[in-house]
Structures are given as structure tokens and as C-alpha cells.
Design a protein around this motif. Structure first.
Motif, PDB file in Angstrom:
ATOM      1  N   SER A  97       0.783  -1.206  -0.080  1.00 52.91           N
ATOM      2  CA  SER A  97       0.172   0.069  -0.129  1.00 52.91           C
ATOM      3  C   SER A  97       0.875   1.291   0.090  1.00 52.91           C
ATOM      4  O   SER A  97       1.534   1.321   1.004  1.00 52.91           O
ATOM      5  CB  SER A  97      -0.946  -0.083   1.034  1.00 52.91           C
ATOM      6  OG  SER A  97      -1.594   1.078   1.348  1.00 52.91           O
ATOM      7  N   ARG A  98       0.635   2.264  -0.918  1.00 56.66           N
ATOM      8  CA  ARG A  98       1.232   3.335  -1.239  1.00 56.66           C
ATOM      9  C   ARG A  98       0.304   4.651  -0.650  1.00 56.66           C
ATOM     10  O   ARG A  98       0.600   5.712  -0.813  1.00 56.66           O
ATOM     11  CB  ARG A  98       1.687   3.534  -2.468  1.00 56.66           C
ATOM     12  CG  ARG A  98       2.812   2.572  -3.150  1.00 56.66           C
ATOM     13  CD  ARG A  98       3.469   3.011  -4.149  1.00 56.66           C
ATOM     14  NE  ARG A  98       4.241   3.857  -3.823  1.00 56.66           N
ATOM     15  CZ  ARG A  98       5.228   4.447  -4.941  1.00 56.66           C
ATOM     16  NH1 ARG A  98       5.012   4.374  -6.369  1.00 56.66           N
ATOM     17  NH2 ARG A  98       5.924   5.154  -4.554  1.00 56.66           N
ATOM     18  N   GLU A  99      -0.745   4.128  -0.219  1.00 56.03           N
ATOM     19  CA  GLU A  99      -1.977   5.268   0.233  1.00 56.03           C
ATOM     20  C   GLU A  99      -1.375   5.892   1.413  1.00 56.03           C
ATOM     21  O   GLU A  99      -0.897   5.564   2.612  1.00 56.03           O
ATOM     22  CB  GLU A  99      -3.088   4.197   0.694  1.00 56.03           C
ATOM     23  CG  GLU A  99      -3.912   3.802  -0.657  1.00 56.03           C
ATOM     24  CD  GLU A  99      -4.417   4.632  -1.429  1.00 56.03           C
ATOM     25  OE1 GLU A  99      -4.739   5.546  -1.027  1.00 56.03           O
ATOM     26  OE2 GLU A  99      -4.396   4.140  -2.836  1.00 56.03           O
ATOM     27  N   ASP A 100      -1.271   7.279   1.239  1.00 54.30           N
ATOM     28  CA  ASP A 100      -1.042   8.115   2.286  1.00 54.30           C
ATOM     29  C   ASP A 100      -1.857   7.875   3.653  1.00 54.30           C
ATOM     30  O   ASP A 100      -1.358   8.013   4.739  1.00 54.30           O
ATOM     31  CB  ASP A 100      -1.088   9.712   2.009  1.00 54.30           C
ATOM     32  CG  ASP A 100      -0.477  10.653   2.760  1.00 54.30           C
ATOM     33  OD1 ASP A 100       0.890  10.331   3.095  1.00 54.30           O
ATOM     34  OD2 ASP A 100      -1.114  11.661   3.236  1.00 54.30           O
ATOM     35  N   ARG A 101      -3.115   7.936   3.396  1.00 51.70           N
ATOM     36  CA  ARG A 101      -4.207   7.441   4.711  1.00 51.70           C
ATOM     37  C   ARG A 101      -3.697   6.379   5.462  1.00 51.70           C
ATOM     38  O   ARG A 101      -3.609   6.241   6.743  1.00 51.70           O
ATOM     39  CB  ARG A 101      -5.688   7.641   4.449  1.00 51.70           C
ATOM     40  CG  ARG A 101      -6.036   6.234   3.516  1.00 51.70           C
ATOM     41  CD  ARG A 101      -7.469   5.935   3.474  1.00 51.70           C
ATOM     42  NE  ARG A 101      -7.639   4.773   2.997  1.00 51.70           N
ATOM     43  CZ  ARG A 101      -8.161   4.490   1.865  1.00 51.70           C
ATOM     44  NH1 ARG A 101      -8.222   5.429   0.819  1.00 51.70           N
ATOM     45  NH2 ARG A 101      -8.229   3.259   1.586  1.00 51.70           N
ATOM     46  N   ASP A 102      -3.262   5.227   4.960  1.00 50.87           N
ATOM     47  CA  ASP A 102      -2.847   3.921   5.256  1.00 50.87           C
ATOM     48  C   ASP A 102      -1.426   4.335   6.210  1.00 50.87           C
ATOM     49  O   ASP A 102      -1.136   3.819   7.430  1.00 50.87           O
ATOM     50  CB  ASP A 102      -2.425   2.745   4.348  1.00 50.87           C
ATOM     51  CG  ASP A 102      -3.595   2.231   3.730  1.00 50.87           C
ATOM     52  OD1 ASP A 102      -4.684   2.416   4.514  1.00 50.87           O
ATOM     53  OD2 ASP A 102      -3.548   1.709   3.011  1.00 50.87           O
ATOM     54  N   LEU A 103      -0.675   4.983   5.556  1.00 46.68           N
ATOM     55  CA  LEU A 103       0.617   5.305   6.335  1.00 46.68           C
ATOM     56  C   LEU A 103       0.395   6.155   7.408  1.00 46.68           C
ATOM     57  O   LEU A 103       0.745   6.057   8.608  1.00 46.68           O
ATOM     58  CB  LEU A 103       1.548   6.290   5.191  1.00 46.68           C
ATOM     59  CG  LEU A 103       2.752   6.571   6.007  1.00 46.68           C
ATOM     60  CD1 LEU A 103       3.877   5.485   6.238  1.00 46.68           C
ATOM     61  CD2 LEU A 103       3.559   7.743   4.886  1.00 46.68           C
ATOM     62  N   LYS A 104      -0.516   7.297   7.380  1.00 49.99           N
ATOM     63  CA  LYS A 104      -0.860   8.072   8.616  1.00 49.99           C
ATOM     64  C   LYS A 104      -1.655   7.307   9.579  1.00 49.99           C
ATOM     65  O   LYS A 104      -1.082   7.432  10.855  1.00 49.99           O
ATOM     66  CB  LYS A 104      -1.749   9.198   8.031  1.00 49.99           C
ATOM     67  CG  LYS A 104      -0.904  10.324   7.226  1.00 49.99           C
ATOM     68  CD  LYS A 104      -1.898  11.587   6.708  1.00 49.99           C
ATOM     69  CE  LYS A 104      -0.885  12.516   5.907  1.00 49.99           C
ATOM     70  NZ  LYS A 104      -1.807  13.567   5.347  1.00 49.99           N
ATOM     71  N   THR A 105      -2.438   6.474   9.277  1.00 46.30           N
ATOM     72  CA  THR A 105      -3.237   5.776  10.075  1.00 46.30           C
ATOM     73  C   THR A 105      -2.274   4.805  10.972  1.00 46.30           C
ATOM     74  O   THR A 105      -2.288   4.705  12.171  1.00 46.30           O
ATOM     75  CB  THR A 105      -4.378   4.879   9.464  1.00 46.30           C
ATOM     76  OG1 THR A 105      -5.226   5.822   8.943  1.00 46.30           O
ATOM     77  CG2 THR A 105      -5.275   4.170  10.506  1.00 46.30           C
ATOM     78  N   ALA A 106      -1.401   3.988  10.221  1.00 48.09           N
ATOM     79  CA  ALA A 106      -0.516   3.214  10.882  1.00 48.09           C
ATOM     80  C   ALA A 106       0.438   3.851  11.949  1.00 48.09           C
ATOM     81  O   ALA A 106       0.394   3.507  13.087  1.00 48.09           O
ATOM     82  CB  ALA A 106       0.425   2.309   9.853  1.00 48.09           C
ATOM     83  N   TYR A 107       0.825   4.926  11.595  1.00 47.30           N
ATOM     84  CA  TYR A 107       1.614   5.853  12.602  1.00 47.30           C
ATOM     85  C   TYR A 107       0.711   6.405  13.769  1.00 47.30           C
ATOM     86  O   TYR A 107       1.411   6.378  14.912  1.00 47.30           O
ATOM     87  CB  TYR A 107       2.422   6.773  11.931  1.00 47.30           C
ATOM     88  CG  TYR A 107       3.790   6.602  11.488  1.00 47.30           C
ATOM     89  CD1 TYR A 107       4.728   6.117  12.209  1.00 47.30           C
ATOM     90  CD2 TYR A 107       4.068   6.229   9.987  1.00 47.30           C
ATOM     91  CE1 TYR A 107       6.239   5.708  11.762  1.00 47.30           C
ATOM     92  CE2 TYR A 107       5.251   5.614   9.576  1.00 47.30           C
ATOM     93  CZ  TYR A 107       6.194   5.375  10.514  1.00 47.30           C
ATOM     94  OH  TYR A 107       7.452   4.885  10.000  1.00 47.30           O
ATOM     95  N   ASP A 108      -0.340   6.774  13.547  1.00 50.32           N
ATOM     96  CA  ASP A 108      -1.385   7.190  14.417  1.00 50.32           C
ATOM     97  C   ASP A 108      -1.593   6.019  15.560  1.00 50.32           C
ATOM     98  O   ASP A 108      -1.800   6.413  16.749  1.00 50.32           O
ATOM     99  CB  ASP A 108      -2.718   7.595  13.879  1.00 50.32           C
ATOM    100  CG  ASP A 108      -2.497   8.964  13.420  1.00 50.32           C
ATOM    101  OD1 ASP A 108      -1.528   9.613  13.596  1.00 50.32           O
ATOM    102  OD2 ASP A 108      -3.378   9.250  12.460  1.00 50.32           O
ATOM    103  N   LEU A 109      -1.624   4.792  14.857  1.00 50.02           N
ATOM    104  CA  LEU A 109      -1.849   3.568  15.917  1.00 50.02           C
ATOM    105  C   LEU A 109      -0.658   3.234  16.405  1.00 50.02           C
ATOM    106  O   LEU A 109      -0.747   2.275  17.404  1.00 50.02           O
ATOM    107  CB  LEU A 109      -2.446   2.360  15.139  1.00 50.02           C
ATOM    108  CG  LEU A 109      -3.864   2.805  14.395  1.00 50.02           C
ATOM    109  CD1 LEU A 109      -4.340   1.553  13.359  1.00 50.02           C
ATOM    110  CD2 LEU A 109      -4.880   2.960  15.451  1.00 50.02           C
TER     111      LEU A 109
END
Length: 143
Positions: A97-109
Motif C-alpha cells: 500500500s502506497r496510500e497516504d491514509r494507510d501510512l498516517k493511520t499506521a503511525y497514529d496507531l
């Protein structure tokens, strides 16, 4: 006594058979001393919590794909990082996944690292070597 007995495993959470094979071949070729446990979907990954509660050795690191069947990887990450004990286990998202929302969500979690899966075997070997060196050798873990 074999020193490898005290070496914590790596938990690999991956549903794609080709990516799973590529990862296991890379680890085997690098001769990792860590045993690799495999979960092929999010449910299997979360079932490891019960195994650890029953005395199975907690992994040095969890390599987590986020595009998983049954329970997606971000939900697995949410539950792991919300656990009072197992939230300390380093989690490396290894995904296509290169989705920015996945990246941000992963770091938020609370993910510890986010790596896009390399396409070539040679690049994947480099990533595997870095994962092993940093997370299994250099990184200090709470006891």
C-alpha cells in the motif's frame, strides 16, 4: 545448550502466497537465527495473543501486511498497540500500500516502521537484512 533457543521469533503476518514465499526465502538465504512464525490473516495474527498468554515466546518484531482477509492489518495493529503488555512489541508494516491514509493511520496507531514491499528479490534481500540487523540484533527490548 543451543543459544538459538533463547532467540525470540519473528511473527510474519502475510496472506499473499508469493510475498510469503519471497519473505521466507529472503530470511532463509540470510540465515536468520530467529524462527519465523506465520499468520496468514488478521484473525490468525490476533490468535497469537492467546498463545503468548499461554507462555509461547513473544516475537522480537512483527512484520505486518495491512491488506489482510478476515481482520485487516490496521485493526490488528490497533489491537496489538492497545494491549497493556504486547503493545511494546515492535511492529513493522511491510505492505504494497502506497496510500497516504494507510501510512498516517499506521503511525497514529503506533507502528514502529512502515516499509513498502520491494518488487525485486535483491531489494527484498536488502530489506530483510536491515530488518534482522536492526529489530533482531541491535534493538533493545524490554524484558
Amino acid at each position: 545448550m543451543n543459544a538459538a533457543i533463547n532467540v525470540p521469533p519473528i511473527l510474519l503476518v502475510e496472506d499473499n502466497p508469493m510475498d510469503l514465499d519471497l519473505t521466507l526465502r529472503a530470511f532463509s538465504k540470510k540465515k536468520f537465527s530467529n524462527q519465523v512464525h506465520v499468520a496468514r490473516d488478521g484473525e490468525e495474527a490476533l490468535a497469537f495473543i492467546h498463545r503468548w498468554d499461554s507462555g509461547e515466546t513473544v516475537p522480537a518484531v512483527i512484520l505486518l501486511d495491512i491488506n489482510l482477509p478476515k481482520v485487516n492489518g490496521l485493526e490488528v495493529l490497533r489491537q496489538l498497540k492497545g494491549h497493556p503488555v504486547y503493545r511494546r512489541i515492535p511492529v513493522v508494516v511491510l505492505t504494497s500500500s502506497r496510500e497516504d491514509r494507510d501510512l498516517k493511520t499506521a503511525y497514529d496507531l503506533g507502528v514502529n516502521s512502515y516499509i513498502e514491499k520491494p518488487v525485486s528479490f535483491s531489494k527484498f534481500m536488502e530489506v530483510a537484512e536491515q530488518i534482522e540487523l536492526y529489530w533482531c540484533v541491535l534493538n533493545e527490548r524490554p524484558r
